[in-house]
Design an enzyme around this catalytic site. Structure first.
Site, PDB file in Angstrom:
ATOM      1  N   ALA A  19       0.408  21.403 -47.713  1.00  0.00           N
ATOM      2  CA  ALA A  19      -0.763  22.166 -47.299  1.00  0.00           C
ATOM      3  C   ALA A  19      -0.429  23.642 -47.121  1.00  0.00           C
ATOM      4  CB  ALA A  19      -1.332  21.585 -46.008  1.00  0.00           C
ATOM      5  N   GLU A  39       8.570  28.435 -42.367  1.00  0.00           N
ATOM      6  CA  GLU A  39       9.068  27.117 -42.740  1.00  0.00           C
ATOM      7  C   GLU A  39      10.408  26.870 -42.057  1.00  0.00           C
ATOM      8  OE1 GLU A  39      10.359  23.603 -43.980  1.00  0.00           O
ATOM      9  OE2 GLU A  39       8.279  24.299 -44.166  1.00  0.00           O
ATOM     10  N   ALA A  40      10.518  25.722 -41.369  1.00  0.00           N
ATOM     11  CA  ALA A  40      11.740  25.403 -40.638  1.00  0.00           C
ATOM     12  C   ALA A  40      12.901  25.094 -41.571  1.00  0.00           C
ATOM     13  CB  ALA A  40      11.496  24.222 -39.704  1.00  0.00           C
ATOM     14  N   HIS A 473       3.203   7.746 -45.678  1.00  0.00           N
ATOM     15  CA  HIS A 473       1.878   8.357 -45.753  1.00  0.00           C
ATOM     16  C   HIS A 473       1.325   8.609 -44.350  1.00  0.00           C
ATOM     17  CE1 HIS A 473       1.390   6.371 -49.984  1.00  0.00           C
ATOM     18  NE2 HIS A 473       2.206   7.408 -49.988  1.00  0.00           N
TER      19      HIS A 473
END
Length: 538
Positions: A19, A39-40, A473
């Site tokens: 996303a 972003e880690a 999921h």
């Protein structure tokens, strides 16, 4: 440093996964808005990432996988179950099986009927079409010019052809495009690949946007908390290189950290169920009881058979045959290294009164004893993964402690309802019936698991409890809706707060009848439009 001295952007996106990549590209297009993506993990430059078959390496790689795990639960015989999640630009699209499945139209119509106005199938179809570049047969519902290439698996091994023929002998039809208006039937999976290479969210969306002057990306930036002024989110604080850095959001903070980490970050920021926050020792900033609740995932059993002939991946990935396969791939971008987690598909109803399929099959001409390790057997084998598409069981994901580097507590509560138990048992029975058809006679030696002794309902259920895994999921933990336990409204704004939105798999009210990556691409495409529309009104 005062807030006025901080680096400021219009939008701060937390999470560079599926996303986050879509949002960053869409929000920065046109140059009007400044965007920061945090972003880690690191960059998406691993050797195995572009090679489709590399997923088997990446699923156990600490560099690109958070490697979360569930808590032991009685429903699965006290086992812990691996929950892989991608770490790095592209997120789980770096390590997944690349299987592209939209789901059924009624999945999204159900969201709308639950009060999520604007999320019916007709509402979301334009976003699916916008993101797709599908090169196969399909009707007018398919997109052809989007950023994400979608192609049908090219390999046609004899065992997969026999499986599809056996399904027809068992009374099921062939379906060449399960992403059209009708999902039911058997055929080959569609995947996000181009010329035999994985195409991640970073490839399709992020990298083409990297040169924009209004767009910044920071990796190895682990967000610690959302910063607030009163009820408004005004920025975030992240840790990078051993130091804490705060940045300000002029417009919105957008959480796209995924169904595992988005609820954890909300709780660490004081947003969540007061009882949970009290246990963490985190002061309540905003009570929102639904944070971390409604966790849904697809539970999957894997049945496998020994095969008479040497026509499987088990023997094709050893010795000189593996060397030949590697050479074929790097010379032609074809062959077995283009395969991901699924080759042939099946979508079936376990009861005739259902409106659509409730079970999905993943057929591979390969077998392994341990689903978590995925080490192929030495002798020829084949596997069918059996998963219930719309489970009723609900679990939870909550922060383990006030330390943002502690993994969250994941309790899926699999197989807790009778509907779920009946569905998975019947799905396995149907799979066995398909393999027993004449088309499989030249190949089928014997059933290894659960094995011929598995006959009664209790036998099947015990096998599922003892051996079932998730198929990664995770969704639903910041549910969209209009009731008091919903975390976000249909505009994806966190209820009761300003300047804070969630755009990832956690917003799904119910799980889609599909691998979830396609739906997350769609959610992010639509979410970007919602954010830009609000920005235009400000």
């Amino acid at each position: 440093m005062s807030m006025d001295d901080m680096e400021t952007f219009d939008f701060v996106i937390v999470g560079g996964g599926n996303a986050g990549c879509v949002l960053a590209a869409r929000l920065s297009a046109g140059g009007r808005h400044s965007v920061l993506l945090l972003e880690a993990g690191g960059p998406d430059n691993g050797f195995w990432i572009p090679i489709p078959a590399g997923f088997s390496k990446l699923l156990v790689d600490d560099v690109y996988n958070w490697r979360f795990a569930t808590e032991p639960e009685d429903n699965v015989k006290g086992r812990t179950i691996a929950i892989p999640r991608g770490k790095g630009l592209g997120g789980s699209t770096l390590i997944n099986g690349m299987i592209y499945v939209r789901g059924q139209p009624q999945d999204y119509d159900t969201w709308a009927q639950m009060g999520c106005t604007g999320w019916s199938y007709d509402d979301v179809l334009p976003y699916f079409r916008r993101l797709e570049a599908f090169d196969g047969e399909g009707d007018e519902t398919r997109g052809r010019d989007g950023p994400l290439p979608i192609t049908t698996v090219a390999e046609r091994p004899v065992l997969a052809e026999a499986f599809i023929a056996a399904a027809q002998q068992a009374g099921f039809r062939q379906n060449k495009d399960y992403n059209g208006r009708d999902q039911e039937g058997f055929g080959y999976y569609q995947v996000n690949q181009r010329n035999g290479r994985r195409v991640s969210a970073a490839d399709a969306y992020l990298h083409p946007a990297r040169g924009r002057p209004n767009f910044a990306v920071r990796t190895h930036a682990h967000v610690l908390r959302i910063d607030f002024e009163g009820r408004r989110a005004v920025g975030v604080t992240y840790r990078s290189g051993g130091r804490d850095v705060s940045v300000r959001a002029r417009g919105e903070v957008i959480l796209a950290a995924g169904a595992i980490q988005t609820p954890q970050l909300l709780e660490l920021s004081g947003v969540g169920d007061p009882a949970v926050l009290a246990g963490l020792g985190v002061p309540v900033r905003h009570a929102l009881a639904g944070v971390g609740a409604n966790y849904i995932d697809h539970f999957c059993t894997r049945m496998n058979w020994r095969v008479k002939q040497k026509v499987t991946l088990n023997e094709a990935t050893r010795g000189y045959r593996l060397l030949l396969a590697v050479a074929q791939y790097f010379l032609t971008r074809k062959g077995i290294l283009t395969l991901g987690t699924g080759l042939a598909h099946g979508f079936v109803k376990t009861r005739p009164d259902l409106a659509g399929p409730d079970v999905q099959y993943f057929f591979m001409h390969a077998s392994y004893a341990n689903a978590a390790e995925r080490k192929l057997d030495r002798e020829p084998g084949m596997t069918i993964g059996v998963t219930q598409l719309r489970p009723e069981s609900r679990g939870s994901i909550h922060a383990r402690s006030a330390n943002p580097f502690d993994p969250p507590v994941i309790r899926p509560n699999f197989l807790s309802t009778q509907v779920d138990r009946d569905c998975i048992v019947e799905g396995m029975r149907i799979a066995r019936r398909i393999i027993e058809q004449p088309a499989m006679d030249p190949f089928r030696a014997y059933e290894m698991s659960p094995g011929a002794d598995c006959r009664s309902y209790d036998d099947w259920l015990d096998f599922a409890r003892s051996n079932g895994q998730t198929i990664y999921h995770a969704c639903g933990t910041c549910r969209m809706g209009t009731d008091e336990r919903a975390v976000v409204d249909p505009q994806l704004r966190v209820r009761g707060l300003e300047g804070l939105r969630v755009v990832d798999a956690s917003i799904m009210p119910t799980i889609v009848s599909a691998n979830t990556q396609a739906a997350v691409f769609m959610i992010a495409e639509k979410g970007a439009d919602l954010i830009l529309a609000d920005a235009a009104r400000r």
